[in-house]
Design an enzyme around this catalytic site. Structure first.
Site, short mmCIF file in Angstrom:
data_model
loop_
_atom_site.label_atom_id
_atom_site.label_comp_id
_atom_site.label_asym_id
_atom_site.label_seq_id
_atom_site.Cartn_x
_atom_site.Cartn_y
_atom_site.Cartn_z
N GLU A 76 -3.59 3.65 6.84
CA GLU A 76 -3.61 3.49 5.38
C GLU A 76 -4.37 4.69 4.78
O GLU A 76 -3.99 5.23 3.74
CB GLU A 76 -4.33 2.19 5.00
CG GLU A 76 -4.37 1.97 3.49
CD GLU A 76 -4.81 0.56 3.11
OE1 GLU A 76 -4.49 -0.40 3.84
OE2 GLU A 76 -5.49 0.43 2.08
N ARG A 106 0.80 -1.24 0.00
CA ARG A 106 0.00 0.00 0.00
C ARG A 106 0.83 1.29 0.00
O ARG A 106 0.44 2.29 0.60
CB ARG A 106 -0.98 0.02 1.19
CG ARG A 106 -1.96 -1.11 1.21
CD ARG A 106 -2.85 -1.18 -0.02
NE ARG A 106 -3.55 -2.45 -0.01
CZ ARG A 106 -3.07 -3.55 -0.61
NH1 ARG A 106 -1.95 -3.51 -1.31
NH2 ARG A 106 -3.73 -4.67 -0.55
N SER A 123 -10.07 0.26 4.13
CA SER A 123 -9.31 0.03 5.37
C SER A 123 -8.75 1.33 5.92
O SER A 123 -8.15 2.12 5.19
CB SER A 123 -8.14 -0.92 5.10
OG SER A 123 -8.64 -2.17 4.70
C1 LIG Z 1 -15.14 0.31 -0.40
C2 LIG Z 1 -13.65 0.41 -0.55
C3 LIG Z 1 -12.91 -0.74 -0.75
C4 LIG Z 1 -11.51 -0.66 -0.91
N1 LIG Z 1 -10.81 -1.80 -1.12
C5 LIG Z 1 -9.48 -1.73 -1.35
C6 LIG Z 1 -8.72 -2.90 -1.64
O1 LIG Z 1 -9.23 -4.02 -1.70
N2 LIG Z 1 -7.39 -2.76 -1.87
C7 LIG Z 1 -6.77 -1.54 -1.84
O2 LIG Z 1 -5.56 -1.48 -2.10
N3 LIG Z 1 -7.46 -0.41 -1.55
C8 LIG Z 1 -8.79 -0.47 -1.31
N4 LIG Z 1 -9.49 0.67 -1.01
C9 LIG Z 1 -8.78 1.96 -0.89
C10 LIG Z 1 -8.76 2.77 -2.21
O3 LIG Z 1 -9.73 2.29 -3.09
C11 LIG Z 1 -7.37 2.68 -2.87
O4 LIG Z 1 -6.37 3.22 -2.03
C12 LIG Z 1 -7.34 3.41 -4.22
O5 LIG Z 1 -6.22 2.98 -4.96
C13 LIG Z 1 -7.34 4.92 -4.10
O6 LIG Z 1 -7.42 5.44 -5.41
P1 LIG Z 1 -8.07 6.86 -5.71
O7 LIG Z 1 -8.03 7.10 -7.17
O8 LIG Z 1 -9.39 6.98 -5.05
O9 LIG Z 1 -7.03 7.81 -4.99
P2 LIG Z 1 -7.32 9.03 -3.95
O10 LIG Z 1 -7.98 8.48 -2.73
O11 LIG Z 1 -8.01 10.12 -4.69
O12 LIG Z 1 -5.86 9.43 -3.62
C14 LIG Z 1 -5.04 8.56 -2.86
C15 LIG Z 1 -3.60 9.06 -2.96
O13 LIG Z 1 -3.15 8.86 -4.29
C16 LIG Z 1 -2.68 10.09 -4.83
N5 LIG Z 1 -2.99 10.11 -6.25
C17 LIG Z 1 -4.19 9.96 -6.85
N6 LIG Z 1 -4.06 10.07 -8.19
C18 LIG Z 1 -2.75 10.28 -8.43
C19 LIG Z 1 -1.98 10.50 -9.61
N7 LIG Z 1 -2.53 10.53 -10.83
N8 LIG Z 1 -0.64 10.71 -9.49
C20 LIG Z 1 -0.05 10.71 -8.25
N9 LIG Z 1 -0.72 10.52 -7.11
C21 LIG Z 1 -2.06 10.30 -7.20
C22 LIG Z 1 -3.44 11.17 -4.06
O14 LIG Z 1 -2.76 12.42 -4.08
C23 LIG Z 1 -3.48 10.56 -2.67
O15 LIG Z 1 -2.27 10.79 -2.00
C24 LIG Z 1 -10.87 0.61 -0.85
C25 LIG Z 1 -11.64 1.78 -0.66
C26 LIG Z 1 -13.01 1.68 -0.52
C27 LIG Z 1 -13.80 2.94 -0.36
#
Ligand SMILES: Cc1cc2nc3c(=O)[nH]c(=O)nc-3n(C[C@H](O)[C@H](O)[C@H](O)COP(=O)(O)OP(=O)(O)OC[C@H]3O[C@@H](n4cnc5c(N)ncnc54)[C@H](O)[C@@H]3O)c2cc1C
Length: 303
Positions: free
Chosen positions: A284, A166, A214
């Site tokens: 996380e 992560r 998480s």
């Molecule tokens: C219901 C649910 C289930 C989930 N299950 C999982 C799972 O099974 N496994 C898992 O790993 N995670 C899980 N997550 C957590 C989440 O989905 C992941 O961390 C996901 O990858 C976040 O992506 P995002 O686009 O929403 O990023 P954001 O939440 O918008 O951003 C997260 C971070 O990434 C950075 N970021 C975003 N885009 C970019 C970019 N283009 N360049 C550089 N940095 C960037 C942001 O600045 C921030 O620091 C879950 C979340 C939810 C709500």
């Protein structure tokens, strides 16, 4: 901003742009549709001396109730497109991970089939090294294009991208704009079975209410959810934020939760686990301060 591929909105509400549905407005939201647009946007932001951050689907962030006195960049248009050539999928970092997974499945390709249920953009997934059920996005990365904080555009090969459970070096101080994933052909029957199992497990584990997945990382050799459950966290409540009855490592928004509620609950959960087991859980969830800075990086204990 005088760039065709960038549109700016002042005071854009951020709560609808997060899966927790929490948080105030952004000082300015910039929607960037091209890589050059990202460079131009970042140049303008740097010249103005304003802090910035990039937001994907907002599935792993907690935005403060007063919002962000910062520029928030999101990636759209060309930067959310997907194409495939043979076993390789190229995607803009703003594309939804679920779309990439669908494309891979329709082409009979393995490597990301268990990640379809993760709410994420491709960029967010790479920043977090998102993973589930034995798969992690970095494992299938071929190369990634980034815009660095100093405005240089670089293509990083897989071996240059460090990351682990992560986290990855892509998550800080740079913007991922596009990526290529290297997948492998697989028997469609095997793929379908992987997808079915992952879906089943996810449905059992993940609550349907708004959440950010998480809250804490699993400590080495254990599960945060197990420790939190034993510490009596399930059902704990602060204001409108509640620890899910389905999963003790997930906080849900019952409808009226504030960021302050979530932070109070996070502190209570961490405190209980520390008291009972002497373990400092690490976050996380990216808890942001008013300037968009991450208050406690994943991997470090809650500040
Ligand atoms: C219901 C649910 C289930 C989930 N299950 C999982 C799972 O099974 N496994 C898992 O790993 N995670 C899980 N997550 C957590 C989440 O989905 C992941 O961390 C996901 O990858 C976040 O992506 P995002 O686009 O929403 O990023 P954001 O939440 O918008 O951003 C997260 C971070 O990434 C950075 N970021 C975003 N885009 C970019 C970019 N283009 N360049 C550089 N940095 C960037 C942001 O600045 C921030 O620091 C879950 C979340 C939810 C709500």
């Amino acid at each position: 901003m005088v760039v065709d591929s960038v549109t700016a909105v002042e005071g854009e509400p951020l709560a609808p742009r997060t899966t927790l549905r929490i948080g105030g407005p952004a000082r300015v939201l910039l929607r960037c549709a091209t890589r050059d647009g990202v460079v131009a946007a970042l140049r303008a932001v740097r010249e103005a001396g304003v802090p910035w951050l990039v937001l994907g689907l907002g599935a792993n962030v907690l935005v403060p109730d007063d919002g962000l006195d910062a520029v928030v960049l999101t990636l759209v248009g060309d930067l959310a497109s997907i194409s495939r050539e043979g076993t390789r999928i190229r995607a803009g970092a703003g594309a939804q991970l679920a779309r990439v997974v669908r494309e891979s499945l329709s082409a009979g390709l393995a490597g990301v089939e268990c990640l379809g249920g993760i709410p994420s953009t491709v960029g967010g997934a790479l920043a977090m090294n998102a993973g589930a059920y034995g798969q992690e996005i970095l494992n299938v990365l071929a190369w990634v294009e980034v815009v660095e904080d100093d405005l240089t555009v670089r293509r990083l090969e897989r071996w240059e991208v460090h990351g682990g459970y992560r986290w990855s070096v892509l998550g800080k101080g740079r913007i991922v704009t596009s990526v290529e994933l290297a997948l492998r052909a697989e028997d469609p029957e095997v793929l379908r079975e992987h997808v079915r199992k992952a879906r089943e497990q996810r449905q059992r584990a993940i609550p349907p209410e708004p959440s950010a997945g998480s809250v804490f990382r699993n400590p080495t050799g254990d599960y945060a959810g197990r420790l939190l459950e034993l510490a009596g966290c399930k059902g704990l409540r602060r204001g409108g934020a509640e620890v899910s009855q389905r999963h003790a490592n997930v906080i849900v928004n019952t409808g009226v939760a504030t960021a302050a509620d979530v932070r109070a609950l996070v502190a209570e959960m961490a405190g209980r686990v520390h008291e009972r087991f002497g373990i400092n859980l690490a976050l996380e969830l990216k808890v942001l301060d008013g300037k968009g800075k991450v208050l406690a990086e994943p991997g470090s204990p809650l500040a």
